[in-house]
Design a protein around this motif. Structure first.
Motif, short mmCIF file in Angstrom:
data_model
loop_
_atom_site.label_atom_id
_atom_site.label_comp_id
_atom_site.label_asym_id
_atom_site.label_seq_id
_atom_site.Cartn_x
_atom_site.Cartn_y
_atom_site.Cartn_z
N VAL A 141 -2.20 13.25 -3.77
CA VAL A 141 -3.45 12.57 -4.11
C VAL A 141 -4.61 13.12 -3.29
N THR A 170 0.86 -1.18 0.00
CA THR A 170 0.00 0.00 0.00
C THR A 170 0.90 1.24 0.00
N ASP A 186 -8.63 8.29 -3.94
CA ASP A 186 -8.01 7.67 -5.12
C ASP A 186 -8.92 7.80 -6.33
N ASN A 220 8.83 4.29 -7.96
CA ASN A 220 8.28 5.59 -7.58
C ASN A 220 9.03 6.20 -6.41
N ARG A 221 8.98 7.52 -6.37
CA ARG A 221 9.60 8.33 -5.32
C ARG A 221 11.11 8.10 -5.27
N PRO A 267 10.39 10.56 -9.99
CA PRO A 267 11.11 11.17 -8.86
C PRO A 267 10.16 11.62 -7.76
N GLY A 290 2.39 4.25 -4.57
CA GLY A 290 2.22 5.17 -5.70
C GLY A 290 1.35 4.64 -6.83
N LYS A 291 0.49 3.67 -6.54
CA LYS A 291 -0.39 3.11 -7.60
C LYS A 291 -1.30 4.19 -8.19
N THR A 292 -1.87 5.02 -7.31
CA THR A 292 -2.81 6.05 -7.81
C THR A 292 -2.06 7.06 -8.68
N MET A 313 8.32 14.31 -6.07
CA MET A 313 7.89 15.56 -6.72
C MET A 313 7.20 16.52 -5.77
N1 ATP Z 1 6.49 10.69 -6.79
C1 ATP Z 1 5.87 11.24 -5.75
N2 ATP Z 1 6.26 12.43 -5.25
C2 ATP Z 1 5.65 12.98 -4.17
N3 ATP Z 1 4.61 12.42 -3.54
C3 ATP Z 1 4.17 11.23 -3.99
C4 ATP Z 1 4.76 10.58 -5.12
N4 ATP Z 1 4.12 9.40 -5.33
C5 ATP Z 1 3.16 9.32 -4.39
N5 ATP Z 1 3.18 10.40 -3.58
C6 ATP Z 1 2.28 10.61 -2.42
O1 ATP Z 1 2.39 9.44 -1.64
C7 ATP Z 1 1.12 9.01 -1.19
C8 ATP Z 1 0.88 7.59 -1.70
O2 ATP Z 1 0.77 7.60 -3.12
P1 ATP Z 1 -0.44 6.85 -3.81
O3 ATP Z 1 -1.73 7.31 -3.21
O4 ATP Z 1 -0.29 6.99 -5.29
O5 ATP Z 1 -0.12 5.35 -3.35
P2 ATP Z 1 -1.05 4.05 -3.53
O6 ATP Z 1 -0.14 2.90 -3.76
O7 ATP Z 1 -2.06 4.34 -4.55
O8 ATP Z 1 -1.71 3.95 -2.08
P3 ATP Z 1 -3.02 3.09 -1.67
O9 ATP Z 1 -2.51 1.74 -1.32
O10 ATP Z 1 -3.56 3.84 -0.50
O11 ATP Z 1 -3.97 3.08 -2.84
C9 ATP Z 1 0.11 10.05 -1.70
O12 ATP Z 1 -0.15 10.96 -0.67
C10 ATP Z 1 0.83 10.73 -2.85
O13 ATP Z 1 0.41 12.08 -2.97
#
Ligand code: ATP
Ligand code: MG
Length: 243
Positions: A214, A13, A56, A176-177, A207, A16-18, A209
């Motif tokens: 989200v 979880t 999401d 991601n990240r 990177p 960064g999937k979303t 960012m």
């Molecule tokens: N590359 C990035 N740079 C900065 N912030 C990021 C980046 N990728 C994700 N985030 C932040 O990290 C958090 C998690 O990202 P995201 O919601 O995409 O993950 P997820 O895998 O979809 O989580 P979930 O399991 O809750 O669905 C969010 O608050 C998002 O804004």
């Protein structure tokens, strides 16, 4: 006719999937495709009981500019737990047939459907149905979102193994990240090691960012980052429908 799409899963979880699903939606929209998005099951939703809202789903919805909210996110729970656990606590259930129906309906309206999973492959939607089952039932290839920090080789290889054993086609991995400054040795070496150990293509890295979030629905430079750093062609697969 079978319409194409992609299922976005992750090693965990919060990986960064979303963000990845939204980035793909922005990039494909730019290529002139009519892109549908779906978050079949969301937990940790807010709002009143009659209308629970998932951050999401809203993020994906805004990125793709979709028109069918009830199809985008059919199953919603308040507690931030695995769906089966949240559903049990809230005395509800996840209607798997309903998810499949909504997905089939979305396919009719869009050229390409991007589906975001929940957590990783072994998150239970019911007591005997997991995210991996949903990917198979939707008959979609997947993209795996992973981190590059220490520990990622293990998490990513476990996810790849679980997918391949179940006959799930993996289009590739997106890291991601990934820090652009002050990175650790693991962050420099993990992506290549994962590729060499598994043969799964690396589709690029995103990177850390500023200006992207989200929960407040901010995209920052997401579209540009996807254009510059992600192999969209590999995600599309058969390019014939995109020309
Ligand atoms: N590359 C990035 N740079 C900065 N912030 C990021 C980046 N990728 C994700 N985030 C932040 O990290 C958090 C998690 O990202 P995201 O919601 O995409 O993950 P997820 O895998 O979809 O989580 P979930 O399991 O809750 O669905 C969010 O608050 C998002 O804004
Ligand atoms: Mg998400």
């Amino acid at each position: 006719m079978k319409r194409p799409g992609i299922f976005i899963t992750g090693t965990d979880t919060n990986v960064g999937k979303t963000v990845v699903a939204a980035g793909i939606a922005l990039a494909l929209k730019e290529r002139g495709l009519k892109v549908g998005v779906m978050k079949p099951v969301a937990t940790g939703c807010e709002g009143n009981e009659k209308y629970l809202v998932s951050h999401d789903a809203v993020y994906l919805w805004e990125a793709a500019e979709n028109e069918y909210p009830s199809l985008t996110n059919p199953s919603r729970f308040r507690n931030p737990l695995a769906p089966h656990v949240a559903a049990t606590l809230e005395k509800k259930s996840v209607n798997i047939e309903g998810l499949k129906k909504a997905y089939r309906e979305l396919q009719k309206h869009y050229d390409f459907v991007i589906v975001e999973g929940i957590g990783g492959l072994f998150v239970p939607l019911t007591k005997d149905y997991f995210v991996s089952n949903l990917i198979k039932d939707f008959d979609l290839p997947c993209v795996i979102v992973a981190k590059s920090v220490l520990g990622s080789i293990n998490h990513t290889l476990l996810t790849i193994d679980a997918a391949l054993v179940r006959g799930i086609d993996i289009r590739g991995i997106i890291f991601n990240r990934v820090p652009v400054v002050n990175y650790s040795l693991a962050e420099i070496t993990s992506p290549r090691a994962i590729h060499e150990l598994t043969g799964v293509p690396i589709l690029g890295s995103i990177p850390e960012m500023d200006g992207l979030d989200v929960s407040s629905c901010r995209f920052g430079r997401l579209q540009q980052v996807f254009e510059e750093r992600i192999r969209i062609d590999k995600i599309l697969g058969d390019p014939s429908f995109a020309s």
